[in-house]
Design an enzyme around this catalytic site. Structure first.
Site, PDB file in Angstrom:
ATOM      1  N   ARG A   1       0.941  -1.241   0.060  1.00  0.00           N
ATOM      2  CA  ARG A   1      -0.003   0.049  -0.008  1.00  0.00           C
ATOM      3  C   ARG A   1       0.881   1.136  -0.002  1.00  0.00           C
ATOM      4  NH1 ARG A   1      -3.360   2.263   4.928  1.00  0.00           N
ATOM      5  NH2 ARG A   1      -1.596   3.326   5.229  1.00  0.00           N
TER       6      ARG A   1
ATOM      7  N   TYR B   1      -2.211  12.321   8.189  1.00  0.00           N
ATOM      8  CA  TYR B   1      -2.538  11.053   8.109  1.00  0.00           C
ATOM      9  C   TYR B   1      -3.145  10.411   7.073  1.00  0.00           C
ATOM     10  CZ  TYR B   1      -3.514   6.080   9.309  1.00  0.00           C
ATOM     11  OH  TYR B   1      -3.490   4.751   9.081  1.00  0.00           O
TER      12      TYR B   1
ATOM     13  N   ASP C   1      -4.986   3.924   0.119  1.00  0.00           N
ATOM     14  CA  ASP C   1      -6.011   3.993   0.920  1.00  0.00           C
ATOM     15  C   ASP C   1      -6.486   5.605   0.837  1.00  0.00           C
ATOM     16  OD1 ASP C   1      -7.763   4.351   3.076  1.00  0.00           O
ATOM     17  OD2 ASP C   1      -6.336   3.642   4.627  1.00  0.00           O
TER      18      ASP C   1
ATOM     19  N   HIS D   1      -9.173   6.988   2.542  1.00  0.00           N
ATOM     20  CA  HIS D   1      -9.344   7.509   3.747  1.00  0.00           C
ATOM     21  C   HIS D   1     -10.710   8.223   3.993  1.00  0.00           C
ATOM     22  CE1 HIS D   1      -7.953   7.527   8.234  1.00  0.00           C
ATOM     23  NE2 HIS D   1      -7.209   6.421   7.933  1.00  0.00           N
TER      24      HIS D   1
ATOM     25  N   GLU E   1      -9.043   1.829  -1.472  1.00  0.00           N
ATOM     26  CA  GLU E   1      -9.767   1.603  -0.296  1.00  0.00           C
ATOM     27  C   GLU E   1     -10.539   2.679   0.189  1.00  0.00           C
ATOM     28  OE1 GLU E   1      -8.139   0.679   4.277  1.00  0.00           O
ATOM     29  OE2 GLU E   1      -6.946   0.248   2.468  1.00  0.00           O
TER      30      GLU E   1
ATOM     31  N   GLU F   1     -13.531  -1.467   7.237  1.00  0.00           N
ATOM     32  CA  GLU F   1     -12.805  -1.409   8.431  1.00  0.00           C
ATOM     33  C   GLU F   1     -13.429  -0.799   9.709  1.00  0.00           C
ATOM     34  OE1 GLU F   1      -9.176   1.713   8.908  1.00  0.00           O
ATOM     35  OE2 GLU F   1      -9.296   0.437   7.047  1.00  0.00           O
TER      36      GLU F   1
ATOM     37  N   ARG G   1     -13.383  -5.374   4.108  1.00  0.00           N
ATOM     38  CA  ARG G   1     -12.416  -5.146   5.010  1.00  0.00           C
ATOM     39  C   ARG G   1     -12.625  -5.248   6.454  1.00  0.00           C
ATOM     40  NH1 ARG G   1      -7.963  -3.955   5.101  1.00  0.00           N
ATOM     41  NH2 ARG G   1      -7.870  -1.800   5.732  1.00  0.00           N
TER      42      ARG G   1
ATOM     43  N   GLU H   1      -4.065  -7.476   5.446  1.00  0.00           N
ATOM     44  CA  GLU H   1      -3.212  -6.331   5.797  1.00  0.00           C
ATOM     45  C   GLU H   1      -2.298  -6.697   6.940  1.00  0.00           C
ATOM     46  OE1 GLU H   1      -3.633  -1.582   7.080  1.00  0.00           O
ATOM     47  OE2 GLU H   1      -5.246  -2.951   7.397  1.00  0.00           O
TER      48      GLU H   1
ATOM     49  N   TRP I   1     -12.001  12.324   8.688  1.00  0.00           N
ATOM     50  CA  TRP I   1     -10.685  11.929   8.827  1.00  0.00           C
ATOM     51  C   TRP I   1     -10.164  10.567   8.172  1.00  0.00           C
ATOM     52  CZ3 TRP I   1      -8.316   7.576  11.697  1.00  0.00           C
ATOM     53  CH2 TRP I   1      -6.797   7.750  11.677  1.00  0.00           C
TER      54      TRP I   1
END
Length: 401
Positions: free
Chosen positions: A147, A159, A209, A211, A235, A261, A282, A338, A401
């Protein structure tokens, strides 16, 4: 066999973890992960005040009945706090059952579907060159999937876009506020993967990702821009609440999509799976309520050609990772796992029998899920309050975030 005691531990060997340990009258014990990153104490309270008292005296072999009792028996159910608490208990019960049977957890689930699990790790850098170099270093270690995230010109460290750590706080120990620009990100990201393919070639799988930071049409545009670079997946393209938005993304790009996730139940994933709007689910044991419900998600996903990509970052303990590995070893529709690694002190507190070699994970062959918890060593690492960052757009608007 009866449950005689349930103990809850909070320790911070590199980061905070919540661990459930169930004791039985036959001397068997099991441990589970109940970590909810940044809200650990809320889960501890739910466990100690509401769940532990109703477990004493129950038969630990009745995993399904206990899970239904903890879930359906609460009028106020679902949500990350509730499901993380139930997950810690559920993992510990499966650990006990597998130990009682004298077999590794994956055998109890139905046996292995493969010999090893391909995993991916994280490569990031403050700029494209640094991120590509980090990916190359992982490939040299044997990883076949990486990733990649890179810092964005004109923005401070963010982040999910560079090497910024997940649990960070400002000087007054409150959440650090980060800055985000969607337009700068969308202009920058295709160049990252063009550079990655030029440097790394086509024999490695590349992941990214987002996010949760885009709208559906923005995600569709990014997915289309990334198509020439053949990503393994894109992702968390949009906020998890926008499930119908995946219809719009799917209509405009063939870049594979992964999400889940932050999902807590099968109901969070149902529409995405049954309409085949994603390619990888995920969800992870600790956030999904344990092994019992995650097996159902895996089975549903398999019917619709959706594969697993269980979350495996450091915001879950090695106990959860071990459970995910056993589930992946069994799951006929496994996709990838992952693996971001753990600090040395965490692997001392949570000693595990799973191994990682040349970009692949292998479960332990002993009874149970294969992770033991060192209570004495854990006591040396007391809980430390920490927060995830908060994200704002350049005009000050609070953002995903």
């Amino acid at each position: 066999m009866k449950i005689t005691d349930v103990k809850i531990f909070v320790c911070s060997p590199g980061r905070n973890f919540v661990t459930v340990k169930i004791h039985t009258d036959e001397g068997l014990t099991g441990i589970g992960d109940a970590t909810l990153n940044g809200r650990e104490k809320a889960v501890v309270a739910y466990l100690e005040d509401h769940l532990v008292p109703i477990l004493i005296g129950r038969d630990p072999a009745r995993i399904e009945d206990i899970w239904q009792y903890l879930y359906r028996g609460a009028y106020w159910r679902r949500g990350p706090v509730t499901m993380a608490a139930i997950a810690g208990i559920d993992m510990a019960l499966w650990d006990i059952k597998a130990k009682a049977a004298g077999m590794p957890l994956y055998d109890l689930l139905g046996g292995a579907s493969r010999d090893r699990l391909m995993c991916y790790s994280h490569a990031q850098g403050s700029d494209i060159g640094e991120a590509v170099d980090a990916a190359g270093a992982l490939i040299e270690k044997g990883y076949r999937a990486v990733r990649i995230q890179a810092g964005i010109p004109g923005l401070p460290p963010v982040y999910g876009a560079d090497g910024t750590t997940t649990n960070t706080a400002s000087e007054n120990n409150l959440p650090r506020e980060e800055l985000w620009s969607t337009s700068k990100y969308l202009r920058h990201t295709p160049g990252l993967f063009e550079a990655a393919r030029n440097a790394l070639g086509w024999d490695v799988e590349l992941l990214h990702d987002v996010h949760h930071r885009l709208t559906p049409i923005e995600a569709a545009r990014l997915g289309k821009d990334l198509e020439p670079f053949r990503l393994f997946w894109m992702e968390d393209a949009v906020a998890a609440e926008y499930q119908e938005g995946f219809r719009q993304i799917r209509a405009h790009t063939t870049t594979p999509l992964a999400v889940g996730e932050v999902f807590n139940t099968i109901w969070d994933a149902r529409l995405l799976i049954t309409e085949q709007l994603i390619d990888y689910i995920r969800m992870t044991s600790v956030h999904a309520g344990g092994i019992t419900p995650l097996r159902r998600v895996v089975d549903l996903a398999g019917v619709y050609n959706v594969r697993t990509g269980f979350h495996g970052a450091m915001d879950m303990s090695p106990v959860c990772l071990a459970c995910n590995i056993h589930l992946g070893y069994w799951a006929p529709n496994f996709g990838i796992q992952e693996y971001s690694g753990y600090p040395d002190e965490a692997l001392e507190v949570f000693s595990g029998t799973w191994t990682m070699r040349e970009g692949h994970l292998y479960p332990g062959q002993g009874p149970g899920h294969g992770v033991e918890f060192n209570e004495e060593l854990a006591a040396r690492y007391p809980y430390e309050r920490s927060y995830l960052p908060v994200n704002r757009l350049e005009d000050g608007t609070l953002w995903h975030w």
